[in-house]
Design a protein around this motif. Structure first.
Motif, mmCIF file in Angstrom:
data_model
loop_
_atom_site.group_PDB
_atom_site.id
_atom_site.type_symbol
_atom_site.label_atom_id
_atom_site.label_comp_id
_atom_site.label_asym_id
_atom_site.label_seq_id
_atom_site.Cartn_x
_atom_site.Cartn_y
_atom_site.Cartn_z
ATOM 1 N N PRO A 144 0.811 -1.222 0.000
ATOM 2 C CA PRO A 144 0.000 0.000 0.000
ATOM 3 C C PRO A 144 0.837 1.261 0.000
ATOM 4 C CG PRO A 144 -0.138 -1.118 2.131
ATOM 5 C CD PRO A 144 0.518 -2.070 1.168
ATOM 6 N N ALA A 145 2.056 1.190 0.566
ATOM 7 C CA ALA A 145 2.929 2.365 0.529
ATOM 8 C C ALA A 145 3.281 2.726 -0.915
ATOM 9 C CB ALA A 145 4.190 2.105 1.344
ATOM 10 N N VAL A 146 3.565 1.709 -1.731
ATOM 11 C CA VAL A 146 3.858 1.953 -3.146
ATOM 12 C C VAL A 146 2.626 2.512 -3.850
ATOM 13 C CG1 VAL A 146 4.391 0.828 -5.337
ATOM 14 C CG2 VAL A 146 5.699 0.257 -3.292
ATOM 15 N N LEU A 147 1.447 1.995 -3.517
ATOM 16 C CA LEU A 147 0.223 2.517 -4.129
ATOM 17 C C LEU A 147 0.017 3.984 -3.771
ATOM 18 C CD1 LEU A 147 -2.315 -0.435 -3.669
ATOM 19 C CD2 LEU A 147 -1.042 0.208 -5.724
ATOM 20 N N VAL A 148 0.305 4.346 -2.516
ATOM 21 C CA VAL A 148 0.202 5.756 -2.111
ATOM 22 C C VAL A 148 1.166 6.609 -2.929
ATOM 23 C CG1 VAL A 148 0.644 7.394 -0.236
ATOM 24 C CG2 VAL A 148 -0.606 5.298 0.229
ATOM 25 N N GLY A 149 2.408 6.120 -3.083
ATOM 26 C CA GLY A 149 3.391 6.876 -3.853
ATOM 27 C C GLY A 149 2.957 7.098 -5.279
ATOM 28 N N LEU A 150 2.435 6.066 -5.920
ATOM 29 C CA LEU A 150 1.977 6.204 -7.297
ATOM 30 C C LEU A 150 0.707 7.037 -7.389
ATOM 31 C CD1 LEU A 150 2.602 2.576 -8.609
ATOM 32 C CD2 LEU A 150 3.878 4.640 -9.211
ATOM 33 N N ALA A 151 -0.187 6.894 -6.404
ATOM 34 C CA ALA A 151 -1.443 7.645 -6.427
ATOM 35 C C ALA A 151 -1.209 9.140 -6.329
ATOM 36 C CB ALA A 151 -2.355 7.178 -5.286
ATOM 37 N N PHE A 152 -0.148 9.542 -5.620
ATOM 38 C CA PHE A 152 0.165 10.966 -5.562
ATOM 39 C C PHE A 152 1.179 11.354 -6.630
ATOM 40 C CE2 PHE A 152 2.097 14.869 -4.049
ATOM 41 C CZ PHE A 152 0.985 15.594 -3.646
ATOM 42 N N GLY A 153 2.126 10.465 -6.912
ATOM 43 C CA GLY A 153 3.183 10.801 -7.856
ATOM 44 C C GLY A 153 2.698 10.942 -9.281
ATOM 45 N N ALA A 154 1.780 10.070 -9.709
ATOM 46 C CA ALA A 154 1.330 10.116 -11.105
ATOM 47 C C ALA A 154 0.660 11.446 -11.451
ATOM 48 C CB ALA A 154 0.389 8.940 -11.384
ATOM 49 N N PRO A 155 -0.339 11.922 -10.678
ATOM 50 C CA PRO A 155 -0.910 13.227 -11.029
ATOM 51 C C PRO A 155 0.081 14.377 -10.867
ATOM 52 C CG PRO A 155 -1.844 12.414 -8.972
ATOM 53 C CD PRO A 155 -1.079 11.288 -9.574
ATOM 54 N N THR A 156 1.030 14.232 -9.936
ATOM 55 C CA THR A 156 2.028 15.287 -9.771
ATOM 56 C C THR A 156 2.977 15.328 -10.954
ATOM 57 O OG1 THR A 156 1.882 14.954 -7.367
ATOM 58 C CG2 THR A 156 3.702 16.277 -8.164
ATOM 59 N N PHE A 157 3.218 14.184 -11.594
ATOM 60 C CA PHE A 157 3.967 14.186 -12.851
ATOM 61 C C PHE A 157 3.281 15.107 -13.859
ATOM 62 C CE2 PHE A 157 6.995 10.424 -13.562
ATOM 63 C CZ PHE A 157 7.474 10.489 -12.273
ATOM 64 N N GLY A 158 1.954 14.950 -13.970
ATOM 65 C CA GLY A 158 1.206 15.795 -14.889
ATOM 66 C C GLY A 158 1.271 17.255 -14.506
ATOM 67 N N PHE A 159 1.213 17.544 -13.203
ATOM 68 C CA PHE A 159 1.302 18.925 -12.725
ATOM 69 C C PHE A 159 2.676 19.512 -13.047
ATOM 70 C CE2 PHE A 159 2.341 21.918 -9.251
ATOM 71 C CZ PHE A 159 1.313 22.848 -9.422
ATOM 72 N N ALA A 160 3.738 18.743 -12.774
ATOM 73 C CA ALA A 160 5.091 19.231 -13.031
ATOM 74 C C ALA A 160 5.337 19.449 -14.519
ATOM 75 C CB ALA A 160 6.110 18.245 -12.471
ATOM 76 N N ALA A 161 4.667 18.659 -15.357
ATOM 77 C CA ALA A 161 4.826 18.827 -16.800
ATOM 78 C C ALA A 161 4.088 20.056 -17.314
ATOM 79 C CB ALA A 161 4.319 17.584 -17.529
ATOM 80 N N ALA A 162 3.070 20.497 -16.569
ATOM 81 C CA ALA A 162 2.225 21.590 -17.054
ATOM 82 C C ALA A 162 2.695 22.971 -16.608
ATOM 83 C CB ALA A 162 0.783 21.371 -16.598
ATOM 84 N N VAL A 163 3.344 23.078 -15.441
ATOM 85 C CA VAL A 163 3.703 24.393 -14.912
ATOM 86 C C VAL A 163 4.956 24.919 -15.593
ATOM 87 C CG1 VAL A 163 2.609 23.927 -12.689
ATOM 88 C CG2 VAL A 163 5.025 23.375 -13.009
ATOM 89 N N ASP A 164 5.076 26.240 -15.609
ATOM 90 C CA ASP A 164 6.233 26.861 -16.249
ATOM 91 C C ASP A 164 7.217 27.441 -15.249
ATOM 92 O OD1 ASP A 164 4.755 28.968 -15.292
ATOM 93 O OD2 ASP A 164 4.372 29.881 -17.245
ATOM 94 N N SER A 165 6.978 27.197 -13.948
ATOM 95 C CA SER A 165 7.885 27.676 -12.909
ATOM 96 C C SER A 165 7.843 26.712 -11.736
ATOM 97 C CB SER A 165 7.491 29.075 -12.445
ATOM 98 O OG SER A 165 8.216 29.448 -11.272
ATOM 99 N N ASP A 166 9.017 26.464 -11.145
ATOM 100 C CA ASP A 166 9.032 25.568 -9.996
ATOM 101 C C ASP A 166 8.459 26.235 -8.750
ATOM 102 O OD1 ASP A 166 11.210 27.330 -9.809
ATOM 103 O OD2 ASP A 166 12.333 25.933 -8.561
ATOM 104 N N GLY A 167 8.139 27.503 -8.833
ATOM 105 C CA GLY A 167 7.492 28.176 -7.722
ATOM 106 C C GLY A 167 6.115 27.617 -7.399
#
Length: 254
Positions: A144-167
């Motif tokens: 379940p720890a891995v599932l938590v990591g993927l459940a948060f990491g996958a959408p954050t991948f999309g967020f990091a790909a969309a933003v134009d500043s690390d701020g």
């Protein structure tokens, strides 16, 4: 094969930096368990009718395990993804090879899952001398720890790909990561929260991971049942995967 080739790139990079993660994997969890589970826990356990049913250290231990998985996922899905697009442009270099966009993303997600699994196993080893593992099901807690990591990491991948500043990551931490870590059942039961906050906790992937990890280490039932919690986490992963793939495709192919 493309996914494994992308994974190999991240593993090769990790070979040069793994020593820096040893302290955070063992020493920090041990110090936090002593500070919260032993020190603060002694006051919580001394209160009559605490209502937890187990020592406070045993209660927060699996919650911190799930929270650690979340923190590892945050660390791997924010600046590393943003820098691979904007600073070192390693994703673009990979895309210049026969690797597909999907393989590039899946390789990094698989690396995130491995990093989360290693952190979870290390946390279990820290919990062991504290006597916080009460069931052989604790061996399954990294899942379940891995599932938590993927459940948060996958959408954050999309967020990091969309933003134009690390701020924007500061906003993510303040409005999502910190509140989720504090109010998703890690330190106290969510039933004590007001109804709106409790609904947000139920919707978060972390609460479901906390319930699964706590059930594994204590050998107790979960609030909704194992399959219901797992289904919610898988839904988060599926939605996050689609969001991340869309963001990666936009950045690498459009």
């Amino acid at each position: 094969m493309g996914t494994l080739a992308a994974l190999e790139y991240h593993l090769t990079s990790y070979r040069r930096t793994w020593r820096s993660t040893v302290f955070s994997s063992f020493a920090l969890p041990a110090m936090f368990l002593i500070a919260m589970g032993v020190t603060v826990g002694s006051y919580v356990d001394a209160r009559p009718g605490g209502g937890l049913g187990v020592p406070y250290l045993d209660y927060i231990g699996p919650g911190l395990l799930a929270s650690t998985a979340l923190q590892v996922a945050v660390g791997e899905s924010t600046w590393p993804v943003f820098s691979a697009f904007n600073w070192i442009r390693s994703y673009h270099a990979m895309r210049a090879t026969p690797l597909t966009t999907g393989a590039i993303m899946r390789g990094h997600l698989l690396y995130l899952a491995l990093r989360t699994a290693l952190a979870a196993v290390a946390f279990l080893l820290v919990l062991l001398p504290f006597g916080a593992l009460h069931s052989w099901w604790a061996l399954a807690a990294p899942l379940p720890a891995v599932l938590v990591g993927l459940a948060f990491g996958a959408p954050t991948f999309g967020f990091a790909a969309a933003v134009d500043s690390d701020g924007y990551f500061a906003v993510l931490f303040r409005l999502v990561v910190v509140p989720m870590s504090l109010f998703a059942g890690v330190f106290f039961p969510v039933e004590s929260l007001p109804a709106p906050a409790r609904a947000l906790a139920y919707a978060s992937p972390l609460w479901h991971g906390v319930e699964l990890c706590r059930a594994a280490t204590l050998g107790t039932p979960t609030a909704w049942g194992v399959w219901a919690h797992t289904a919610v986490l898988l839904a988060w992963i599926a939605a996050g995967y689609a969001l991340a793939l869309r963001g990666f495709t936009h950045r690498l192919e459009d």
